[in-house]
Scaffold this motif. Sequence first.
Motif, short mmCIF file in Angstrom:
data_model
loop_
_atom_site.label_atom_id
_atom_site.label_comp_id
_atom_site.label_asym_id
_atom_site.label_seq_id
_atom_site.Cartn_x
_atom_site.Cartn_y
_atom_site.Cartn_z
N GLY A 1 -12.93 9.29 10.22
CA GLY A 1 -13.06 9.27 8.90
C GLY A 1 -12.99 7.93 8.48
N TYR A 2 -12.81 7.96 6.95
CA TYR A 2 -12.84 6.61 6.36
C TYR A 2 -11.48 6.68 5.12
CZ TYR A 2 -17.30 6.37 8.01
OH TYR A 2 -18.47 6.52 8.64
N ALA A 3 -11.06 5.72 4.97
CA ALA A 3 -9.87 5.56 4.12
C ALA A 3 -10.07 4.45 3.00
CB ALA A 3 -8.66 5.05 4.90
N ASN A 4 -9.52 4.91 1.74
CA ASN A 4 -9.41 3.92 0.66
C ASN A 4 -7.89 3.81 0.09
OD1 ASN A 4 -12.15 3.73 0.59
ND2 ASN A 4 -12.46 4.46 -1.71
N VAL A 5 -7.50 2.47 0.22
CA VAL A 5 -6.27 2.29 -0.19
C VAL A 5 -6.22 1.61 -1.77
CG1 VAL A 5 -4.07 0.85 0.41
CG2 VAL A 5 -5.60 1.44 2.15
N ILE A 6 -5.51 2.44 -2.58
CA ILE A 6 -5.64 1.86 -3.90
C ILE A 6 -4.20 1.47 -4.31
CG2 ILE A 6 -5.78 2.71 -6.28
CD1 ILE A 6 -7.41 5.02 -5.14
N PRO A 7 -4.06 0.11 -4.70
CA PRO A 7 -2.58 -0.64 -5.09
C PRO A 7 -2.25 0.08 -6.33
CG PRO A 7 -4.40 -2.07 -5.25
CD PRO A 7 -5.12 -1.05 -4.67
N ILE A 8 -1.01 0.30 -6.69
CA ILE A 8 -0.49 0.68 -8.00
C ILE A 8 0.47 -0.53 -8.24
CG2 ILE A 8 0.87 2.29 -9.27
CD1 ILE A 8 0.06 4.63 -6.98
N ARG A 9 -0.07 -1.30 -8.80
CA ARG A 9 0.92 -2.59 -9.07
C ARG A 9 1.81 -2.50 -10.23
NH1 ARG A 9 -4.19 -7.14 -8.75
NH2 ARG A 9 -4.71 -6.81 -6.67
N ALA A 10 2.88 -3.43 -10.02
CA ALA A 10 3.88 -3.40 -10.85
C ALA A 10 3.97 -5.02 -11.30
CB ALA A 10 5.22 -2.86 -10.17
N LYS A 11 4.90 -5.27 -12.17
CA LYS A 11 5.16 -6.74 -12.59
C LYS A 11 5.61 -7.64 -11.57
CE LYS A 11 6.82 -5.63 -17.30
NZ LYS A 11 7.98 -5.55 -18.20
N GLU A 12 6.45 -7.01 -10.44
CA GLU A 12 6.54 -7.82 -9.49
C GLU A 12 5.93 -7.41 -8.18
OE1 GLU A 12 10.85 -8.34 -9.07
OE2 GLU A 12 11.06 -9.06 -11.00
N SER A 13 5.62 -8.12 -7.11
CA SER A 13 4.93 -7.51 -6.09
C SER A 13 5.82 -6.71 -5.05
CB SER A 13 4.37 -8.90 -4.85
OG SER A 13 5.51 -9.60 -4.81
N ASN A 14 7.22 -7.07 -5.12
CA ASN A 14 7.88 -6.04 -4.45
C ASN A 14 8.11 -4.64 -4.74
OD1 ASN A 14 9.33 -6.91 -6.54
ND2 ASN A 14 11.37 -7.06 -5.24
N LEU A 15 7.48 -4.41 -6.04
CA LEU A 15 7.69 -3.06 -6.73
C LEU A 15 6.37 -2.30 -6.79
CD1 LEU A 15 9.78 -3.80 -10.09
CD2 LEU A 15 10.46 -2.96 -7.65
N ASP A 16 5.36 -2.96 -6.26
CA ASP A 16 4.00 -2.44 -6.01
C ASP A 16 3.95 -1.01 -4.92
OD1 ASP A 16 3.07 -4.23 -7.48
OD2 ASP A 16 2.14 -5.37 -5.80
N TYR A 17 3.05 0.01 -5.09
CA TYR A 17 2.97 0.94 -4.20
C TYR A 17 1.37 1.07 -3.86
CZ TYR A 17 7.43 2.81 -5.81
OH TYR A 17 8.74 2.86 -6.26
N TYR A 18 1.26 1.61 -2.78
CA TYR A 18 -0.34 1.56 -2.01
C TYR A 18 -0.47 3.10 -1.67
CZ TYR A 18 0.35 -3.42 -2.13
OH TYR A 18 0.42 -4.58 -2.73
N MET A 19 -1.54 3.92 -2.30
CA MET A 19 -1.91 4.92 -2.00
C MET A 19 -3.10 5.20 -1.08
SD MET A 19 -2.67 8.29 -4.36
CE MET A 19 -3.98 7.50 -5.18
N MET A 20 -3.06 5.82 -0.14
CA MET A 20 -4.07 5.76 0.89
C MET A 20 -4.75 7.28 0.75
SD MET A 20 -4.53 5.20 5.05
CE MET A 20 -4.59 3.41 5.03
N ILE A 21 -6.32 7.35 0.73
CA ILE A 21 -6.74 8.55 0.53
C ILE A 21 -7.87 8.51 1.99
CG2 ILE A 21 -8.30 10.15 -0.77
CD1 ILE A 21 -7.15 8.89 -3.29
N ILE A 22 -7.80 9.25 2.70
CA ILE A 22 -8.71 9.41 3.91
C ILE A 22 -9.49 10.66 3.85
CG2 ILE A 22 -8.51 9.94 6.48
CD1 ILE A 22 -5.85 8.62 6.56
N SER A 23 -10.57 10.62 3.88
CA SER A 23 -11.76 11.54 3.97
C SER A 23 -12.87 11.20 5.19
CB SER A 23 -12.42 11.60 2.73
OG SER A 23 -13.45 12.61 2.68
N LYS A 24 -13.62 12.37 5.58
CA LYS A 24 -14.65 12.28 6.51
C LYS A 24 -15.64 11.68 6.09
CE LYS A 24 -12.88 15.98 9.65
NZ LYS A 24 -13.33 16.89 10.39
N GLU A 25 -15.97 11.88 4.73
CA GLU A 25 -17.23 11.11 4.15
C GLU A 25 -17.05 9.98 3.46
OE1 GLU A 25 -15.88 14.13 3.08
OE2 GLU A 25 -16.93 15.44 4.23
#
Length: 389
Positions: A362-386
Motif C-alpha cells: 500500500g501507500y502511506a501518508n505521514v502528517i506532522p502535528i507540530r508544536a512550539k518546539e520540535s521535540n514536542l511534535d507528533y507524527y501520524m501515519m495513515i496507510i491505505s492500499k489506494e
Amino acid sequence: MKLSLKRRVAFSFIIANIVVLVMGFTVFFFLDSLNNQISNITVNSNKISLLTDEVRISAVSILKMQKKILTTKPTGEDLKRLENLCEGFQSQLQRLDSFYTEVEAKKIISKMQGYVDSLKTIVSKSSLFYRDGEGISTINELTDKILEAFSEFQDIQYFQNEQRDKQVKAIIGETRRNMLITLIITFLGTILLSLVVPGKIAMPFKKINDAVRELQDVNFDVSIYYDQDDEIGELARELNKMIVNMKKFEQLRTDRISVEHRKFDTLANMIKKNIMISNAKGELIYMNNPMYSTLEMQSDDVINKNITDTLIPDSIVETFELAIKRRSKIENAEITIPKRKKVIDPATGEYVFEDTEEAYQGYANVIPIRAKESNLDYYMMIISKEVFV
C-alpha cells in the motif's frame, strides 16, 4: 511554646550572647580569683620578708652588743641599749608570729621570744661591776640560743618559700585547668547549639524543598506537615492548598485526555484504515485495531517503544524516520508489509518470526502535528492500499 521565625532567630541570637557573656564572666572570675590569691600570697610573703630582715638586723645588733659587753667593761648605756634591742626584737617576733599558722614555725618563734625575754630580764638585773659574773655568762648563752633559734627559723622559712612557690604554681595550674574546662564546655555547648538551633530553623525549609522536588516529578500525593503558627507555617498551608488544587487539575486533565483518547480511538477505528502515531523521538504512542491486525502485533510489542526497536517493517520505519528528520509531510510512500511466519531458530532453538510472502502492499501518508518546539511534535501515519489524492 510556639514562636515565629523572627522570634526564633532573635531567641537564638540572645542565647549565643548569653553563652558569650557567661564564658567571659567565668574567665574573668578565674583570672580575678587567681590575681587575688597570688596578691595575698605575695603581700604576706613581702611582709614576712620585711619582718625577717628586721629580725635579722636586730639579732645581729644584739650579737654585736653582746660581743662589746664581753670584750669591754659594759656601761649603763650599753646595757640600756641592749635592753631596748631586746624589746624591739620581742615586738618584731610578736608581729612575725601573727603571720604564721604552722605549729613548727610558731614554736620556734615562741622559743626565740622566751630567750629574748630572759635576756631582757638578765640585762635589767646585771651589775655593772661584775663583768665576769654569772649574769654576763648567761647573756652570752642566751645570745647564742637566740642565734641558733633564728637559724632554725630561717631553715623553716626557706622551706616555706619553696612551698609558697609550689602553691602559686598549683593555683596557676588549677586556674588554667578550670579555664580550659570552661572553654571546652563552652565549645561543646556552642557546637550543640549550632546543630540544634539551625536545624530547628532549617528543617521546615527542607520539608518545603522536598515537597517542591516531588512536585517537579509530577507527584501530587505529597503534603507539607508543619504545625507551627509562624511565617513558615503560613507558607506551608498555602503550598498544601496549591498542591491540592494542582492534584485536582491533574485529575481533570487526565480524565479529559482519556475522554479525548477514547474519542480519537473510536474515530480511528471507524476509518477502517491503518493508523499509527509516534512522537518526535520515534516512539510509538498509538496504533488502531486495523494496524494491529495488519502487522500481527500486540500493543505490548510496540507501544512506548522506539520504532527501530520493534519488528515493524523497514519501509514503515524508513518513512517515519524521514518525516521526523525533515519535520514535513510525506505523501504516498510505498509500504510493503510481509507476512510473518513463526519458525524455530536452529541456532537458539527458540521461536522467531520470519518474513515470507508479501501480505500487504500500500501507500502511506505521514502528517506532522507540530508544536512550539520540535521535540514536542507528533507524527501520524495513515496507510491505505489506494493512492491518496
